[in-house]
Design a protein around this motif. Structure first.
Motif, PDB file in Angstrom:
ATOM      1  N   PHE A 101     -34.317   8.975 -33.864  1.00  0.00           N
ATOM      2  CA  PHE A 101     -34.309   7.914 -34.868  1.00  0.00           C
ATOM      3  C   PHE A 101     -33.510   8.403 -36.080  1.00  0.00           C
ATOM      4  O   PHE A 101     -33.299   9.617 -36.253  1.00  0.00           O
ATOM      5  CB  PHE A 101     -35.729   7.493 -35.238  1.00  0.00           C
ATOM      6  CG  PHE A 101     -36.642   8.616 -35.678  1.00  0.00           C
ATOM      7  CD1 PHE A 101     -36.751   8.978 -37.009  1.00  0.00           C
ATOM      8  CD2 PHE A 101     -37.398   9.320 -34.740  1.00  0.00           C
ATOM      9  CE1 PHE A 101     -37.583   9.997 -37.415  1.00  0.00           C
ATOM     10  CE2 PHE A 101     -38.242  10.356 -35.127  1.00  0.00           C
ATOM     11  CZ  PHE A 101     -38.341  10.694 -36.474  1.00  0.00           C
ATOM     12  N   SER A 132     -37.130   4.351 -32.129  1.00  0.00           N
ATOM     13  CA  SER A 132     -38.029   4.943 -31.138  1.00  0.00           C
ATOM     14  C   SER A 132     -38.222   4.057 -29.910  1.00  0.00           C
ATOM     15  O   SER A 132     -38.111   4.541 -28.773  1.00  0.00           O
ATOM     16  CB  SER A 132     -39.377   5.276 -31.788  1.00  0.00           C
ATOM     17  OG  SER A 132     -39.217   6.303 -32.745  1.00  0.00           O
ATOM     18  N   GLN A 135     -35.110   4.175 -27.740  1.00  0.00           N
ATOM     19  CA  GLN A 135     -34.979   5.457 -27.058  1.00  0.00           C
ATOM     20  C   GLN A 135     -35.867   5.529 -25.817  1.00  0.00           C
ATOM     21  O   GLN A 135     -35.439   6.003 -24.765  1.00  0.00           O
ATOM     22  CB  GLN A 135     -35.368   6.598 -27.996  1.00  0.00           C
ATOM     23  CG  GLN A 135     -34.377   6.900 -29.092  1.00  0.00           C
ATOM     24  CD  GLN A 135     -34.819   8.146 -29.831  1.00  0.00           C
ATOM     25  OE1 GLN A 135     -34.660   9.250 -29.338  1.00  0.00           O
ATOM     26  NE2 GLN A 135     -35.396   7.960 -31.023  1.00  0.00           N
ATOM     27  N   VAL A 149     -39.052  10.848 -31.009  1.00  0.00           N
ATOM     28  CA  VAL A 149     -39.724   9.579 -31.253  1.00  0.00           C
ATOM     29  C   VAL A 149     -40.766   9.740 -32.352  1.00  0.00           C
ATOM     30  O   VAL A 149     -41.511  10.722 -32.377  1.00  0.00           O
ATOM     31  CB  VAL A 149     -40.403   9.078 -29.955  1.00  0.00           C
ATOM     32  CG1 VAL A 149     -41.177   7.804 -30.197  1.00  0.00           C
ATOM     33  CG2 VAL A 149     -39.355   8.878 -28.863  1.00  0.00           C
ATOM     34  N   TYR A 158     -46.887   3.270 -28.394  1.00  0.00           N
ATOM     35  CA  TYR A 158     -45.919   3.370 -27.322  1.00  0.00           C
ATOM     36  C   TYR A 158     -46.551   3.853 -26.021  1.00  0.00           C
ATOM     37  O   TYR A 158     -47.478   4.665 -26.015  1.00  0.00           O
ATOM     38  CB  TYR A 158     -44.792   4.331 -27.723  1.00  0.00           C
ATOM     39  CG  TYR A 158     -44.042   3.916 -28.956  1.00  0.00           C
ATOM     40  CD1 TYR A 158     -43.539   2.622 -29.097  1.00  0.00           C
ATOM     41  CD2 TYR A 158     -43.831   4.807 -30.004  1.00  0.00           C
ATOM     42  CE1 TYR A 158     -42.854   2.237 -30.229  1.00  0.00           C
ATOM     43  CE2 TYR A 158     -43.136   4.436 -31.137  1.00  0.00           C
ATOM     44  CZ  TYR A 158     -42.658   3.148 -31.250  1.00  0.00           C
ATOM     45  OH  TYR A 158     -41.977   2.778 -32.380  1.00  0.00           O
ATOM     46  N   SER A 272     -43.791  13.263 -35.206  1.00  0.00           N
ATOM     47  CA  SER A 272     -42.750  13.047 -34.203  1.00  0.00           C
ATOM     48  C   SER A 272     -43.077  13.807 -32.933  1.00  0.00           C
ATOM     49  O   SER A 272     -43.761  14.836 -32.951  1.00  0.00           O
ATOM     50  CB  SER A 272     -41.388  13.499 -34.740  1.00  0.00           C
ATOM     51  OG  SER A 272     -41.030  12.765 -35.891  1.00  0.00           O
TER      52      SER A 272
END
Length: 302
Positions: A101, A132, A135, A149, A158, A272
């Protein structure tokens, strides 16, 4: 005790494991006389008897047991060193697509790519800057190998099923202010002091996460919504408002802007992860590990 040879210690381990000179010779590809000679030399070096012959083969004496136990540690360490050196000499090559990102792309990604080019010149790296969720879609589709992410409070939950994720070191969410702003010289700003500030926030596609105003403010004053970070920094430097920025990118702000931490006990934070497919290649694993290592080094130095 004179130094015994490494070969002698390896023969000792083989004799210990197999229980006879004959079986040890077969395991090592030596003649029986060569094994006997190595053990005789080892006994001379240690000044003691290491074996007793029995009808079932040979048995270790107490001295032999001590030496076998200690030599196992020595040989294991030598074997480990050999494997590591072999890994250094067997250069990893291939192509790896790395994604991140935007704020991770400011500082973390360039340092990762720079170091990998130095350490593994045969490795080809491609970079894709994307949100994110984008990706993760590319990772599952196979057009991306490693994804950095952002996860946590205020972001989507996610789906990482079938993927390998490893949390990487980061830091807190901060604010970026003009260098002559009243907050600029403070180490910490109470969250209550942010209530009346004008905010420069990000704006992108509908499902594209952006850094907005400070996340726990109920009714922040949004002065401007802009798309890119250079524009956001430009608005901040022009004293049109302040903005949020993660610590991972805090040293990438241009001259004329300062970053400050916020004292906000109610903010649960974000972090992350580096995500890869479970069936990742050695080259992909190398890049993912480099991301985690570089992130840890950045976090330690900030």
């Amino acid at each position: 005790m004179p130094d015994p040879s490494i070969t002698g210690l390896r023969v000792l381990r083989a004799v210990t494991d197999t229980g006879s000179f004959t079986a040890a010779a077969e395991t090592l590809g030596y003649t029986q006389s060569a094994v006997s000679k190595q053990m005789h030399t080892l006994e001379l070096a240690t000044g003691t008897v290491l074996f007793r012959r029995t009808p079932r083969g040979v048995e270790l004496t107490v001295a032999g047991q001590v030496l076998a136990s200690r030599s196992a540690t020595v040989l294991n360490e030598l074997d480990a060193a050999s494997r590591e050196l072999s890994g250094l000499s067997n250069e990893i090559s291939g192509k790896v697509a790395l994604g991140a990102f935007p704020t991770a792309a400011m500082r973390l990604v360039p340092l990762v790519i720079k170091q990998l080019r130095l350490d593994h010149p045969d490795l080809t790296l491609e970079f894709q800057e994307a949100s994110s969720p984008t990706q993760l879609g590319r990772l599952r589709a196979g057009s991306l190998d490693v994804a950095i992410v952002a996860v946590g409070t205020g972001l989507a939950d996610y789906d990482f099923a079938g993927l390998r994720t490893d949390e990487i070191a980061g830091g807190p969410l901060m604010i970026a202010v003009p260098e002559d702003h009243p907050f600029a010289r403070a180490r910490w700003v109470p969250v209550a002091d942010l209530e009346d500030q004008p905010w420069i926030v990000g704006g992108g596609a509908r499902d594209d996460p952006q850094f907005g105003a400070w996340p726990t403010l109920v009714s922040p004053h949004i002065a401007f919504t802009v798309r890119d970070w250079p524009t956001r920094f430009g608005f901040v430097e022009a004293r049109l408002g302040i903005t949020t920025i993660p610590a991972i990118a805090s040293t990438s702000v241009p001259r004329g802007i300062r970053t400050v931490r916020v004292d906000d006990p109610s903010w649960k934070g974000r972090h992350s992860v580096v995500a890869t497919r479970d069936d990742r290649s050695d080259a992909t694993a190398l890049v993912a590990n480099a991301v985690a290592l570089t992130a840890a080094q950045l976090h330690a130095s900030d």
